[in-house]
Motif scaffolding. Structure first.
Motif, PDB file in Angstrom:
ATOM      1  N   PRO A  94      54.829  -9.693  55.458  1.00  0.00           N
ATOM      2  CA  PRO A  94      54.537 -11.129  55.565  1.00  0.00           C
ATOM      3  C   PRO A  94      55.533 -11.863  56.452  1.00  0.00           C
ATOM      4  O   PRO A  94      55.157 -12.790  57.182  1.00  0.00           O
ATOM      5  N   LEU A  95      56.785 -11.429  56.426  1.00  0.00           N
ATOM      6  CA  LEU A  95      57.787 -12.070  57.281  1.00  0.00           C
ATOM      7  C   LEU A  95      57.465 -11.824  58.754  1.00  0.00           C
ATOM      8  O   LEU A  95      57.568 -12.736  59.587  1.00  0.00           O
ATOM      9  N   GLY A  96      57.062 -10.613  59.078  1.00  0.00           N
ATOM     10  CA  GLY A  96      56.668 -10.311  60.463  1.00  0.00           C
ATOM     11  C   GLY A  96      55.447 -11.106  60.891  1.00  0.00           C
ATOM     12  O   GLY A  96      55.351 -11.569  62.031  1.00  0.00           O
ATOM     13  N   LEU A  97      54.485 -11.286  59.981  1.00  0.00           N
ATOM     14  CA  LEU A  97      53.305 -12.080  60.316  1.00  0.00           C
ATOM     15  C   LEU A  97      53.672 -13.536  60.576  1.00  0.00           C
ATOM     16  O   LEU A  97      53.097 -14.179  61.459  1.00  0.00           O
ATOM     17  N   VAL A  98      54.625 -14.058  59.805  1.00  0.00           N
ATOM     18  CA  VAL A  98      55.072 -15.439  60.037  1.00  0.00           C
ATOM     19  C   VAL A  98      55.745 -15.547  61.389  1.00  0.00           C
ATOM     20  O   VAL A  98      55.497 -16.487  62.160  1.00  0.00           O
ATOM     21  N   MET A  99      56.588 -14.572  61.708  1.00  0.00           N
ATOM     22  CA  MET A  99      57.355 -14.635  62.962  1.00  0.00           C
ATOM     23  C   MET A  99      56.469 -14.470  64.193  1.00  0.00           C
ATOM     24  O   MET A  99      56.784 -15.006  65.254  1.00  0.00           O
ATOM     25  N   THR A 100      55.359 -13.730  64.085  1.00  0.00           N
ATOM     26  CA  THR A 100      54.471 -13.552  65.235  1.00  0.00           C
ATOM     27  C   THR A 100      53.478 -14.689  65.405  1.00  0.00           C
ATOM     28  O   THR A 100      52.819 -14.771  66.435  1.00  0.00           O
ATOM     29  N   GLY A 101      53.345 -15.539  64.401  1.00  0.00           N
ATOM     30  CA  GLY A 101      52.405 -16.650  64.489  1.00  0.00           C
ATOM     31  C   GLY A 101      51.028 -16.323  63.949  1.00  0.00           C
ATOM     32  O   GLY A 101      50.119 -17.148  64.023  1.00  0.00           O
ATOM     33  N   ALA A 102      50.861 -15.118  63.410  1.00  0.00           N
ATOM     34  CA  ALA A 102      49.555 -14.721  62.887  1.00  0.00           C
ATOM     35  C   ALA A 102      49.168 -15.553  61.678  1.00  0.00           C
ATOM     36  O   ALA A 102      47.987 -15.867  61.481  1.00  0.00           O
ATOM     37  N   VAL A 103      50.145 -15.938  60.869  1.00  0.00           N
ATOM     38  CA  VAL A 103      49.848 -16.725  59.678  1.00  0.00           C
ATOM     39  C   VAL A 103      49.317 -18.095  60.082  1.00  0.00           C
ATOM     40  O   VAL A 103      48.371 -18.612  59.483  1.00  0.00           O
ATOM     41  N   GLN A 104      49.908 -18.704  61.104  1.00  0.00           N
ATOM     42  CA  GLN A 104      49.438 -20.007  61.581  1.00  0.00           C
ATOM     43  C   GLN A 104      48.007 -19.891  62.104  1.00  0.00           C
ATOM     44  O   GLN A 104      47.171 -20.750  61.843  1.00  0.00           O
ATOM     45  N   TRP A 105      47.723 -18.813  62.838  1.00  0.00           N
ATOM     46  CA  TRP A 105      46.375 -18.618  63.364  1.00  0.00           C
ATOM     47  C   TRP A 105      45.374 -18.446  62.224  1.00  0.00           C
ATOM     48  O   TRP A 105      44.285 -19.014  62.252  1.00  0.00           O
ATOM     49  N   ILE A 106      45.760 -17.653  61.207  1.00  0.00           N
ATOM     50  CA  ILE A 106      44.866 -17.438  60.068  1.00  0.00           C
ATOM     51  C   ILE A 106      44.644 -18.736  59.310  1.00  0.00           C
ATOM     52  O   ILE A 106      43.522 -19.055  58.902  1.00  0.00           O
ATOM     53  N   ALA A 107      45.714 -19.515  59.138  1.00  0.00           N
ATOM     54  CA  ALA A 107      45.584 -20.792  58.421  1.00  0.00           C
ATOM     55  C   ALA A 107      44.695 -21.758  59.201  1.00  0.00           C
ATOM     56  O   ALA A 107      43.871 -22.469  58.615  1.00  0.00           O
ATOM     57  N   ASP A 108      44.847 -21.778  60.515  1.00  0.00           N
ATOM     58  CA  ASP A 108      43.992 -22.644  61.331  1.00  0.00           C
ATOM     59  C   ASP A 108      42.535 -22.197  61.254  1.00  0.00           C
ATOM     60  O   ASP A 108      41.623 -23.023  61.235  1.00  0.00           O
ATOM     61  N   THR A 109      42.312 -20.898  61.226  1.00  0.00           N
ATOM     62  CA  THR A 109      40.952 -20.377  61.147  1.00  0.00           C
ATOM     63  C   THR A 109      40.333 -20.652  59.780  1.00  0.00           C
ATOM     64  O   THR A 109      39.158 -20.996  59.678  1.00  0.00           O
ATOM     65  N   ALA A 110      41.129 -20.509  58.737  1.00  0.00           N
ATOM     66  CA  ALA A 110      40.609 -20.683  57.381  1.00  0.00           C
ATOM     67  C   ALA A 110      40.170 -22.121  57.118  1.00  0.00           C
ATOM     68  O   ALA A 110      39.247 -22.347  56.344  1.00  0.00           O
TER      69      ALA A 110
END
Length: 137
Positions: free
Chosen positions: A40-56
């Protein structure tokens, strides 16, 4: 913003659990837990979490998922209809299900009649013994 905080907290908690496992001399388990905690820390650092949150939270993205689901259902239904038509066409032509070996004869062994009551069956295992001898058993 909240998704990044949750992921970072999950990573910190996981690393804490990994440290406790390492303290208890379970190093393989600690390494595995640390690996899961760092995802999860790596996903936060790559910006994937922001993309997923924007998509959701995007209505356009959900509409896109709906369109993809509809397309998938159309593919499945047309395939099912094609299969049904092929089966009906095959049975109408007489070329439906065929025997594996149409010219094969029936099995040559007949079922032995039961011996009369009071007599032993007198089973003969000579054919089995011959097969075992043939294979050196």
């Amino acid at each position: 913003m909240i998704a990044e905080t949750i992921c970072s907290a999950a990573a910190a908690a996981g690393l804490g659990i990994a440290a406790i496992s390492a303290y208890r001399k379970r190093f393989l388990s600690a390494a595995r837990i640390a690996a899961y905690a760092l995802v999860p820390l790596g996903l936060v650092m790559t910006g994937a979490v922001q993309w997923i949150a924007d998509t959701a939270f995007s209505p356009v993205a959900w509409a896109g998922f709906g369109v993809l689901g509809t397309a998938w259902l159309l593919f499945l239904s047309t395939r099912a209809v094609e299969r049904r038509r092929a089966v009906r066409k095959g049975s109408a032509d007489g070329s439906g299900t065929r025997a594996v070996a149409p010219g094969a004869s029936t099995p040559s062994r007949a079922v032995a009649a039961k011996p009369p009551a009071g007599q032993s069956t007198g089973e003969d295992f000579s054919d089995i013994e011959a097969i075992l001898k043939k294979h050196g058993i």
